[in-house]
Design an enzyme around this catalytic site. Structure first.
Site, PDB file in Angstrom:
ATOM      1  N   CYS A 162      15.637 -16.080  72.280  1.00  0.00           N
ATOM      2  CA  CYS A 162      16.522 -16.179  71.454  1.00  0.00           C
ATOM      3  C   CYS A 162      16.725 -16.892  70.062  1.00  0.00           C
ATOM      4  O   CYS A 162      16.943 -17.800  69.955  1.00  0.00           O
ATOM      5  CB  CYS A 162      17.821 -16.092  72.237  1.00  0.00           C
ATOM      6  SG  CYS A 162      18.997 -15.684  71.216  1.00  0.00           S
ATOM      7  N   VAL A 163      16.835 -15.834  68.951  1.00  0.00           N
ATOM      8  CA  VAL A 163      16.166 -16.584  67.422  1.00  0.00           C
ATOM      9  C   VAL A 163      18.321 -17.751  67.659  1.00  0.00           C
ATOM     10  O   VAL A 163      18.302 -18.196  66.644  1.00  0.00           O
ATOM     11  CB  VAL A 163      16.688 -14.910  66.640  1.00  0.00           C
ATOM     12  CG1 VAL A 163      17.661 -13.975  66.369  1.00  0.00           C
ATOM     13  CG2 VAL A 163      16.663 -15.800  65.019  1.00  0.00           C
TER      14      VAL A 163
END
Lengths: 135, 102, 130
Positions: free
Chosen positions: C78-79
């Site tokens: 997840c960024v």
């Protein structure tokens, strides 16, 4: 994506002590764009996420509690709180932030998003879910 | 619509197992993994809660996690089935949904 | 059957990543399809190639990378969670002005929408965390 699934976000942790509550809320906000059938459950210490009067100025951390009030604008308006969890913590509905949404199918009448439900009712809601994301 | 519940906390450390049992719908299954396997021991703090819940829920425990913690299978509450990771995968596919009690 | 896996904890502190690895490996060996493995919260720490455990310990990051290569797994970090915790790929390094990157082979950085999509597209989603 044409398929609609019932997503249930299960929140069992208090805010601030760990990041789970905040990052769970971030998933809910992103997920709202996918037009799925979304519900949130607050169980055990998760009910502390919704208490009124959170003020984080003294701990240097962002107060993200106002974000819950915006959930109604994202069509996230099924918020289930387990009655037993509230009672076990000496809390009532009055201790929680009022979360509302405007019902587009009812002339935009303002309605409560929060539903206080018994363990049996919540158990049924969980069982009907297609995807359960736990935090 | 039976659901598989996983519990990974010791019942003497957290209330996870109790909450799971309180909220799991009858007909579902509970798989104890990681420190959750301490909840499978006969005579432990919440053993009665587990035994009583067995009328409505099937209980499983992850064998490799038991073994890692030195818990032999004869110490396990009667009626709890021991599975390996393949069994874990089978439980996930046999149930409609999985809920992890974190 | 099409399965997806979500991992919420990093390697070594919590057993979540180990359990998820054993589960994913067993599922693949049984012939199931893994649609996606999604790393969230501290789980993003599974995606740094700078991890250097002692010789006699398992290298979970390498184990994930090898499993991904063998089975062509889609492993997404997840960024937003990655930015908080300093997990960086070359694109993110450029965008945020960082002097290097640490993403391990087989991992890619993307948005939370990938998790929701995994929930929609998969027959089952299994979460591993604390």
């Amino acid at each position: 994506m044409s398929e609609t699934k019932k997503f249930l976000y299960v929140n069992r942790k208090a805010p601030y002590g760990t990041i789970y509550a905040l990052e769970s809320l971030e998933v809910v906000l992103i997920g709202a764009a996918f037009e799925q059938d979304v519900a949130l459950a607050f169980i055990d210490d998760g009910v502390y996420q919704l208490t009124q009067g959170q003020d984080t100025t003294g701990i240097g951390v962002k107060n993200f509690s106002p974000t819950y009030k915006a959930l109604g604008d994202f069509d996230v308006n099924k918020i289930y709180i387990e009655k037993e969890s509230l009672e076990a913590r000496g809390l009532t509905l009055d201790d929680l932030m009022p979360l509302k949404y405007e019902d587009e199918d009812d002339d935009w009448a303002e309605k409560d998003s929060i539903h206080v439900v018994s363990s049996e009712e919540l158990s049924e809601i969980m069982d009907q879910s297609d995807v359960v994301l736990s935090f | 619509m039976a659901m598989l519940h996983t519990v990974n906390k010791s019942p003497t450390d957290r209330n996870t197992l109790e909450s799971c049992i309180r909220l799991a719908k009858k007909g579902g299954s509970v798989l104890l993994i990681e420190d959750g396997v301490y909840g499978a021991i006969k005579g432990a703090a919440k053993a009665d809660t587990v035994s009583n819940a067995m009328s409505g829920l099937s209980f499983y425990v992850l064998g490799p996690d038991l073994k890692a913690r030195g818990i032999s299978e004869d110490k396990i509450i009667d009626g709890i089935k021991v599975v390996d990771y393949n069994g874990f995968v089978d439980l996930v596919s046999e149930h409609d949904t999985t809920q992890s009690w974190l | 059957m099409k399965l997806s896996v979500q991992i919420n904890e990093g390697p070594y502190t919590h057993a979540a990543s180990d359990t998820a690895y054993q589960f994913t490996k067993a599922a693949l060996e049984k012939g199931h399809e893994i649609f996606r493995v999604f790393f969230y919260h501290d789980g993003v720490n599974n995606g740094t190639r700078f991890t250097t455990p002692p010789q006699d310990d398992r290298n979970l990051v390498n184990l994930w990378s090898e499993l991904a290569e063998k089975h062509n797994l889609d492993m997404v970090v997840c960024v937003a969670a990655a930015q908080r915790r300093g997990i960086v790929d070359p694109d993110e390094a450029k965008r945020n002005g960082k002097d290097g990157n640490n993403i391990a082979p087989g991992f890619r950085i993307s948005g939370l929408g990938q998790l929701i999509e995994a929930g929609i597209q998969s027959d089952r989603l299994v979460v591993f965390g604390d």
